[in-house]
Design a protein around this motif. Structure first.
Motif, PDB file in Angstrom:
ATOM      1  N   LEU A  57       0.630  -1.212  -0.171  1.00 46.33           N
ATOM      2  CA  LEU A  57       0.006  -0.090  -0.079  1.00 46.33           C
ATOM      3  C   LEU A  57       0.804   1.284   0.041  1.00 46.33           C
ATOM      4  O   LEU A  57       0.694   2.240  -0.623  1.00 46.33           O
ATOM      5  CB  LEU A  57      -0.987   0.070   1.237  1.00 46.33           C
ATOM      6  N   GLY A  58       1.926   1.262   0.844  1.00 45.47           N
ATOM      7  CA  GLY A  58       3.044   2.389   0.612  1.00 45.47           C
ATOM      8  C   GLY A  58       3.317   2.674  -0.872  1.00 45.47           C
ATOM      9  O   GLY A  58       3.256   3.891  -1.362  1.00 45.47           O
ATOM     10  N   GLY A  59       3.917   1.415  -1.264  1.00 52.80           N
ATOM     11  CA  GLY A  59       4.234   1.653  -2.764  1.00 52.80           C
ATOM     12  C   GLY A  59       3.139   1.934  -3.778  1.00 52.80           C
ATOM     13  O   GLY A  59       3.438   3.120  -4.699  1.00 52.80           O
ATOM     14  N   ALA A  60       1.848   1.766  -3.322  1.00 54.25           N
ATOM     15  CA  ALA A  60       0.841   2.317  -4.242  1.00 54.25           C
ATOM     16  C   ALA A  60       0.533   3.735  -4.172  1.00 54.25           C
ATOM     17  O   ALA A  60       0.401   4.514  -4.865  1.00 54.25           O
ATOM     18  CB  ALA A  60      -0.472   1.533  -3.648  1.00 54.25           C
ATOM     19  N   LEU A  61       0.711   4.320  -2.833  1.00 54.21           N
ATOM     20  CA  LEU A  61       0.692   5.726  -2.494  1.00 54.21           C
ATOM     21  C   LEU A  61       1.850   6.321  -3.241  1.00 54.21           C
ATOM     22  O   LEU A  61       1.707   7.500  -3.729  1.00 54.21           O
ATOM     23  CB  LEU A  61       0.856   5.995  -1.098  1.00 54.21           C
ATOM     24  N   ALA A  62       3.212   5.874  -3.354  1.00 54.59           N
ATOM     25  CA  ALA A  62       4.001   6.455  -4.272  1.00 54.59           C
ATOM     26  C   ALA A  62       3.808   6.672  -5.653  1.00 54.59           C
ATOM     27  O   ALA A  62       3.975   7.429  -6.237  1.00 54.59           O
ATOM     28  CB  ALA A  62       5.388   5.590  -3.852  1.00 54.59           C
ATOM     29  N   GLY A  63       2.935   5.265  -6.103  1.00 58.88           N
ATOM     30  CA  GLY A  63       2.681   5.053  -7.514  1.00 58.88           C
ATOM     31  C   GLY A  63       1.480   6.471  -8.030  1.00 58.88           C
ATOM     32  O   GLY A  63       1.845   7.083  -8.980  1.00 58.88           O
ATOM     33  N   LEU A  64       0.885   6.707  -6.786  1.00 61.81           N
ATOM     34  CA  LEU A  64       0.104   7.816  -7.062  1.00 61.81           C
ATOM     35  C   LEU A  64       0.675   9.001  -7.327  1.00 61.81           C
ATOM     36  O   LEU A  64       0.202   9.826  -8.006  1.00 61.81           O
ATOM     37  CB  LEU A  64      -1.026   7.819  -5.912  1.00 61.81           C
ATOM     38  N   ALA A  65       1.798   9.393  -6.241  1.00 65.74           N
ATOM     39  CA  ALA A  65       2.535  10.413  -6.380  1.00 65.74           C
ATOM     40  C   ALA A  65       3.017  10.667  -7.809  1.00 65.74           C
ATOM     41  O   ALA A  65       3.036  11.693  -8.559  1.00 65.74           O
ATOM     42  CB  ALA A  65       3.777  10.353  -5.586  1.00 65.74           C
ATOM     43  N   GLY A  66       3.569   9.598  -8.451  1.00 70.61           N
ATOM     44  CA  GLY A  66       4.134   9.527  -9.898  1.00 70.61           C
ATOM     45  C   GLY A  66       2.837  10.001 -10.791  1.00 70.61           C
ATOM     46  O   GLY A  66       3.300  10.666 -11.937  1.00 70.61           O
ATOM     47  N   THR A  67       2.018   9.096 -10.675  1.00 72.71           N
ATOM     48  CA  THR A  67       0.674   9.295 -11.569  1.00 72.71           C
ATOM     49  C   THR A  67       0.270  10.754 -11.681  1.00 72.71           C
ATOM     50  O   THR A  67       0.299  11.347 -12.696  1.00 72.71           O
ATOM     51  CB  THR A  67      -0.464   8.295 -11.135  1.00 72.71           C
ATOM     52  N   TYR A  68       0.221  11.389 -10.556  1.00 74.37           N
ATOM     53  CA  TYR A  68      -0.265  12.722 -10.637  1.00 74.37           C
ATOM     54  C   TYR A  68       0.959  13.903 -11.023  1.00 74.37           C
ATOM     55  O   TYR A  68       0.395  14.694 -11.397  1.00 74.37           O
ATOM     56  CB  TYR A  68      -0.834  13.160  -9.201  1.00 74.37           C
ATOM     57  N   GLU A  69       1.999  13.580 -10.967  1.00 75.67           N
ATOM     58  CA  GLU A  69       3.141  14.073 -11.665  1.00 75.67           C
ATOM     59  C   GLU A  69       2.823  14.191 -13.416  1.00 75.67           C
ATOM     60  O   GLU A  69       3.146  15.153 -13.895  1.00 75.67           O
ATOM     61  CB  GLU A  69       4.358  13.644 -11.422  1.00 75.67           C
ATOM     62  N   VAL A  70       2.331  13.012 -13.766  1.00 74.69           N
ATOM     63  CA  VAL A  70       2.060  13.055 -15.087  1.00 74.69           C
ATOM     64  C   VAL A  70       0.810  13.457 -15.642  1.00 74.69           C
ATOM     65  O   VAL A  70       0.882  14.334 -16.517  1.00 74.69           O
ATOM     66  CB  VAL A  70       1.974  11.412 -15.408  1.00 74.69           C
ATOM     67  N   LEU A  71      -0.366  13.089 -14.837  1.00 74.72           N
ATOM     68  CA  LEU A  71      -1.608  13.634 -15.093  1.00 74.72           C
ATOM     69  C   LEU A  71      -1.869  15.266 -14.714  1.00 74.72           C
ATOM     70  O   LEU A  71      -2.755  15.926 -15.227  1.00 74.72           O
ATOM     71  CB  LEU A  71      -2.573  12.972 -14.477  1.00 74.72           C
ATOM     72  N   GLY A  72      -1.100  15.615 -13.831  1.00 79.84           N
ATOM     73  CA  GLY A  72      -1.350  16.986 -13.133  1.00 79.84           C
ATOM     74  C   GLY A  72      -0.460  17.897 -13.584  1.00 79.84           C
ATOM     75  O   GLY A  72      -0.691  19.330 -13.672  1.00 79.84           O
ATOM     76  N   LEU A  73       0.730  17.650 -14.084  1.00 84.45           N
ATOM     77  CA  LEU A  73       1.565  18.595 -14.123  1.00 84.45           C
ATOM     78  C   LEU A  73       2.593  18.529 -15.464  1.00 84.45           C
ATOM     79  O   LEU A  73       2.593  19.482 -16.430  1.00 84.45           O
ATOM     80  CB  LEU A  73       2.677  18.405 -12.971  1.00 84.45           C
ATOM     81  N   LYS A  74       3.029  17.259 -15.938  1.00 81.68           N
ATOM     82  CA  LYS A  74       3.900  17.182 -16.869  1.00 81.68           C
ATOM     83  C   LYS A  74       3.071  16.852 -18.225  1.00 81.68           C
ATOM     84  O   LYS A  74       3.702  17.191 -19.347  1.00 81.68           O
ATOM     85  CB  LYS A  74       4.971  15.906 -16.751  1.00 81.68           C
ATOM     86  N   TYR A  75       1.897  16.045 -18.118  1.00 84.74           N
ATOM     87  CA  TYR A  75       1.193  15.616 -19.141  1.00 84.74           C
ATOM     88  C   TYR A  75       2.229  14.677 -20.269  1.00 84.74           C
ATOM     89  O   TYR A  75       1.416  14.443 -21.158  1.00 84.74           O
ATOM     90  CB  TYR A  75       0.560  16.943 -19.918  1.00 84.74           C
ATOM     91  N   ARG A  76       3.308  14.335 -20.066  1.00 86.99           N
ATOM     92  CA  ARG A  76       4.077  13.270 -20.593  1.00 86.99           C
ATOM     93  C   ARG A  76       4.822  12.496 -19.504  1.00 86.99           C
ATOM     94  O   ARG A  76       5.065  12.863 -18.303  1.00 86.99           O
ATOM     95  CB  ARG A  76       4.880  14.089 -21.527  1.00 86.99           C
ATOM     96  N   LEU A  77       5.190  11.471 -20.015  1.00 83.87           N
ATOM     97  CA  LEU A  77       6.244  10.756 -19.250  1.00 83.87           C
ATOM     98  C   LEU A  77       7.527  11.060 -19.521  1.00 83.87           C
ATOM     99  O   LEU A  77       7.864  10.734 -20.721  1.00 83.87           O
ATOM    100  CB  LEU A  77       5.980   9.256 -19.050  1.00 83.87           C
ATOM    101  N   PHE A  78       8.125  11.768 -18.606  1.00 82.03           N
ATOM    102  CA  PHE A  78       9.644  12.201 -18.794  1.00 82.03           C
ATOM    103  C   PHE A  78      10.641  11.324 -18.314  1.00 82.03           C
ATOM    104  O   PHE A  78      10.652  10.591 -17.264  1.00 82.03           O
ATOM    105  CB  PHE A  78       9.891  13.502 -18.235  1.00 82.03           C
ATOM    106  N   HIS A  79      11.783  11.326 -19.051  1.00 83.25           N
ATOM    107  CA  HIS A  79      13.002  10.558 -18.418  1.00 83.25           C
ATOM    108  C   HIS A  79      13.451  11.323 -17.153  1.00 83.25           C
ATOM    109  O   HIS A  79      13.448  12.844 -17.391  1.00 83.25           O
ATOM    110  CB  HIS A  79      14.143  10.607 -19.641  1.00 83.25           C
ATOM    111  N   ALA A  80      13.755  10.793 -16.006  1.00 76.81           N
ATOM    112  CA  ALA A  80      14.295  11.281 -14.956  1.00 76.81           C
ATOM    113  C   ALA A  80      13.132  12.617 -14.336  1.00 76.81           C
ATOM    114  O   ALA A  80      13.926  13.899 -14.143  1.00 76.81           O
ATOM    115  CB  ALA A  80      15.852  11.793 -15.092  1.00 76.81           C
ATOM    116  N   PHE A  81      11.989  12.414 -14.350  1.00 76.63           N
ATOM    117  CA  PHE A  81      11.035  13.500 -13.944  1.00 76.63           C
ATOM    118  C   PHE A  81      11.204  13.904 -12.524  1.00 76.63           C
ATOM    119  O   PHE A  81      10.730  14.805 -12.180  1.00 76.63           O
ATOM    120  CB  PHE A  81       9.729  13.295 -14.562  1.00 76.63           C
ATOM    121  N   SER A  82      11.503  12.844 -11.722  1.00 79.39           N
ATOM    122  CA  SER A  82      11.308  13.137 -10.310  1.00 79.39           C
ATOM    123  C   SER A  82      12.514  13.899  -9.632  1.00 79.39           C
ATOM    124  O   SER A  82      13.630  13.237  -9.931  1.00 79.39           O
ATOM    125  CB  SER A  82      10.940  11.879  -9.455  1.00 79.39           C
TER     126      SER A  82
END
Lengths: 384, 509
Positions: free
Chosen positions: A244-269
């Protein structure tokens, strides 16, 4: 102990942060600026100005979710150093769901992408969770090393199979606009991610305080041997809390894509997964305090740019200040008034390892109970 | 013996822990070359006194004198420099090192280069001179407890200690090992060593000590010569009243077997067979005692019955139903098997949780405490806890207090209350009186007897024979994982029990 001392003690983290800022001022002086002006610019920019607040909230979203991703397993006595890798995997799964699934209504698709991101982060955490629960392999090392694999998997995807045609830099195609997370402040980048993070923090708080699930997680974390006696499966708690911890981190990554970058970037975090450890640490293992810590660190980050522009102090000074904050808060915990929460968490981890050694796997049902089961593989494992 | 000054003297020494006076103006005079016993029940302040002498605690008041000279003992190292050495009840040895390495470990003035060969030779000589029969090159983990104890003593002798403090030294020994151990102490005394023996066993005091100091509730109640006293007088001094070793109690007729164990084999954590085929039967309204020297498989047997350790073979039945493959929770909630674990702090409680939370430790997701198995009903939990606390006379500030801050006796009451009040029909109780004071022990015993009167079947595991003799209807003896005999209290003389505990099966009836 007199009331004043008690008050000073209770607020010692705040004093530690202030002390860190005072020492940070020395560095600002060395960098050739006026600390008061610099801090003024930093905090005004981060918390008292419309666009600054928006930037703070944008950075708070991944910091908070990653912090919760560290905090949840911590409750059961586990150190999740792998939030960074889980963020990448979450973003990868979410981007794939966004780009390759058939067209459907936007909000359903957003939910599916979020779910995909959680699955990505959760699966990435399942590996160390399984190794820990079954073979008692140190989760710190496994989660840490898996970060590199996760980061490079995304680098591969964005520079290979998912790379946009003719892109100058490794990134994927843009996700459809219908999947962009709604903004919470008009005319800014601030997106819904931070709200979702806050809701999750509140749910976690409720679960920790008010449910049998929180009760058993806490028991597993603070005394695994007693937890077994109480009928809790230490093994199951390890697996679920890390996943579940991993799922929350996955959500953090998800919203970087859906909310801010709108693409999957190399080395985005920008190391949000590691900053998540700091957030969980400053929050003392408490979800709502972790939210406050995430807000503070996000403010430092967003204010740093404004400070650089206003008074010419390089943003790297803020990295120094963040480091100082961690050191000072850690040092403040050495001032003991009662059993330190952190000494406690260290102890939890150690005793967890011991209890795993003795865990009896839930026995498989025997046909009629007539023939007692002899040594089963699981038992051999547990009886080591 | 009649030197001008005693070898070791303690004058008016006090030491408090918060409001508790663990030592209250304690005085002690130990002659050179004698065995001096300090006798007292658990919690009488013996261990505190010894820890002060060994430099682990600072006294609040009072003086310590060696050969008439006042000394300050700030640390164990300082104590050793003054010739005071201590063997703790739990040995401080590194199992993976050899005897010689253990002895040299931390030796002062050994320098940087370690000449282990020389040490080994000197040690072998020392060992021979006292008749210790210890091979310095043997690895410690291979040695039986009795020999490990001699290694601990050798460690002190090698550091030229001439006051040896031994804390409950016979508690780790089988009855047959006790005699030779006492002989060894006599040889040490004859060689001029001064021995301070902490114990609560009257026979040992009578057989080896010249003088005895009796402590009760932190105070010295008497210091006398063993030649001029009797075990009965010592017992009275120790407890503060005449001790009657049998309590009259009402009882229910003994009924059908409730707990039965057949052919149970269980491995220990190390993978060694700790329980090697045990058959037991406990009937409704009966207390079956399980006596034995610690470490003979009692702990593993209890855990296997409770469902915390999986047996290799054999069956556990409750009221005829096979429960061998049920989880610990199912055994409690479906079959009424209550379990009071031996280690109340590490297993029985979550110390940092409140008393209230601990009262539902094993019912944390059942109605009525958890609605739908999930949402904890705190008002109800607190009310439940308050009821238990009143019924079992648990002394505390309030039920939200962390259970860590309760005394051992009160912690044990919380566990007993929890297990009994979950409507247990069978109780497995492991070492329930370990480390408790007399009052708490009586409470535990009376509680168990009351449960027996209600028809509960109780398996009472203890290493304390007196406790078992006080409460049990039948006494099973376990040695090396086997039941060596089952006796009635009338048949259970010290000699017979001793033989059975040492593993001789011939006495079995």
């Amino acid at each position: 102990m007199p009331g004043l001392m008690r008050l000073l003690y209770a607020t010692k983290s705040v004093w530690a942060i202030l002390a860190a800022l005072v020492v940070g001022a020395v560095f600002i002086l060395i960098a050739g600026s006026d600390p008061i002006a610099a801090y003024g610019a930093l905090f005004t920019g981060a918390f008292f100005e419309y666009h600054g607040i928006a930037t703070t909230l944008v950075k708070m979203s991944p910091l908070l979710l990653a912090g919760l991703a560290v905090l949840l397993p911590l409750r059961a006595g586990l150190f999740n150093i792998g939030a960074e890798g889980q963020i990448y995997l979450g973003a990868l799964f979410a981007a794939m769901a966004a780009l390759y699934l058939p067209v459907m209504p936007g909000w359903i698709h957003i939910i599916i992408c979020s779910f995909a991101g959680m699955v990505g982060g959760g699966l990435w955490a399942l590996i160390p969770a399984y190794l820990k629960a079954r073979h008692n392999i140190n989760e710190v090392i496994v989660t840490l090393l898996m970060n590199y694999i996760g980061i490079n998997l995304v680098s591969y995807a964005t520079s290979g199979p998912m790379m946009e045609e003719g892109a100058p830099y490794p990134y994927s195609a843009e996700i459809p606009e219908s999947l962009w997370l709604p903004h919470i402040l008009p005319r800014t980048d601030a997106h819904l991610g931070v709200v979702i993070g806050l809701v999750i923090a509140m749910v976690m708080y409720y679960v920790f305080q008010r449910t049998s699930l929180g009760y058993s997680m806490n028991a597993v974390g603070s005394n695994p041997q007693a937890a077994r006696y109480a009928g809790m499966s230490v093994r199951r708690h390890i697996i679920w809390s890390l996943v579940l911890g991993g799922a929350l981190a996955g959500l953090a990554g998800t919203y970087e894509v859906l909310g801010l970058k709108y693409r999957l970037f190399h080395a985005f975090s920008a190391g949000y997964g590691y900053d998540g450890i700091v957030v969980a640490f400053l929050g003392g293992g408490h979800p709502l305090y972790a939210a406050a810590a995430a807000l503070f660190l996000a403010g430092l980050r967003s204010g740093a740019n404004i400070m650089q522009r206003a008074v010419g102090v390089p943003t790297t000074v803020v990295d120094t200040i963040q480091g100082l904050v961690v050191i000072f808060v850690a040092a403040s915990l050495a001032f003991r008034f009662e059993r330190s929460r952190w000494a406690e968490i260290w102890r939890r981890r150690k005793s967890l390892d011991r209890a795993l050694e003795g865990e009896v796997a839930p026995p498989p049902p025997t046909p009629s109970g007539a023939q007692p089961a002899g040594a089963k593989p699981a038992a051999e494992n547990a009886e080591r | 013996m009649a030197t001008a000054h005693p070898h070791l003297a303690v004058e008016e020494l006090s030491r408090s822990f918060g409001p508790l006076k663990a030592n209250d103006r304690v005085s002690l005079h130990v002659a050179r070359g004698s065995v001096h016993a300090v006798l007292g029940e658990n919690g009488a302040g013996k261990t505190t006194l010894m820890n002060v002498l060994y430099g682990l605690y600072r006294p609040d008041e009072g003086r310590i004198l060696i050969d008439g000279k006042p000394v300050e003992i700030g640390s164990p190292r300082a104590a050793l420099a003054l010739g005071i050495g201590m063997v703790h009840q739990h040995f401080m040895l590194v199992g993976s090192l050899s005897v010689a390495e253990n002895v040299v470990l931390g030796l002062e003035g050994a320098g940087f280069a370690l000449d282990l060969e020389t040490h080994r030779r000197k040690l072998a000589e020392l060992s021979r001179s006292f008749g210790f029969d210890v091979d310095p090159s043997e690895l410690v983990w291979r040695l039986p407890m009795g020999v490990q104890q001699r290694v601990e003593i050798l460690k002190l002798l090698y550091r030229n200690a001439d006051i040896l403090i031994l804390d409950e030294p016979t508690s780790v020994l089988t009855p047959v090992e006790v005699g030779p151990f006492l002989d060894l102490l006599r040889r040490l005394r004859d060689a001029g060593k001064t021995i301070l023996l902490i114990t609560h066993k009257l026979e040992e005091v009578m057989s080896i000590a010249e003088r005895v100091t009796v402590m009760r509730a932190g105070r010295v109640v008497a210091e006398l010569a063993t030649a001029g006293t009797s075990p009965r007088e010592l017992a009275r001094l120790m407890v503060g009243r005449d001790v009657v070793f049998d309590i009259e109690h009402e009882r229910a007729p003994i009924g059908a077997p409730r707990l039965s164990v057949e052919g149970l084999r269980v491995k220990s954590d190390r993978g060694i067979e700790a329980v090697a085929g045990v058959d037991l039967e406990v009937r409704a309204g009966e207390i079956l005692g399980l006596a034995g020297v610690d470490g003979n498989g009692q702990a593993e047997l209890a855990e296997a019955i409770a469902g915390l350790r999986r047996p290799e073979a054999g069956q556990v039945r409750i009221d005829g139903a096979e429960v061998t493959h049920l989880s610990v929770a199912d055994r409690l909630h479906e079959h009424g098997l209550g379990y009071v674990p031996e280690d109340r702090q590490r297993t029985g409680l979550v110390l940092d949780n409140s008393v209230a939370a601990n009262t539902i430790l094993r019912s944390y997701r059942v109605e009525p405490f958890a609605r739908h198995g999930l949402f904890l009903d705190f008002p109800r939990i607190r009310a439940h806890a308050e009821r238990l606390v009143r019924a079992y006379d648990v002394r505390l500030r309030d039920v939200d207090q962390p259970v860590r801050y309760l005394s051992g006796g009160n912690q044990q009451k919380v566990i007993l209350a929890r297990e009994i009040e979950s409507d247990a029909k069978v109780l497995v109780v492991a070492q329930p009186c370990k480390g408790l004071d007399v009052g708490a022990i009586e409470f535990v015993q009376r509680t168990l007897l009351a449960q027996r009167a209600k028809g509960v079947a109780i398996l009472y595991i203890s290493t304390e024979l007196e406790h078992i003799l006080m409460a049990c209807d039948r006494i099973a003896v376990i040695a090396r994982g086997r039941i060596t005999g089952i006796l009635t209290p009338q048949e259970a003389t010290a000699e017979r029990l001793g033989l059975l505990m040492a593993g001789s099966r011939t006495e079995a009836h």
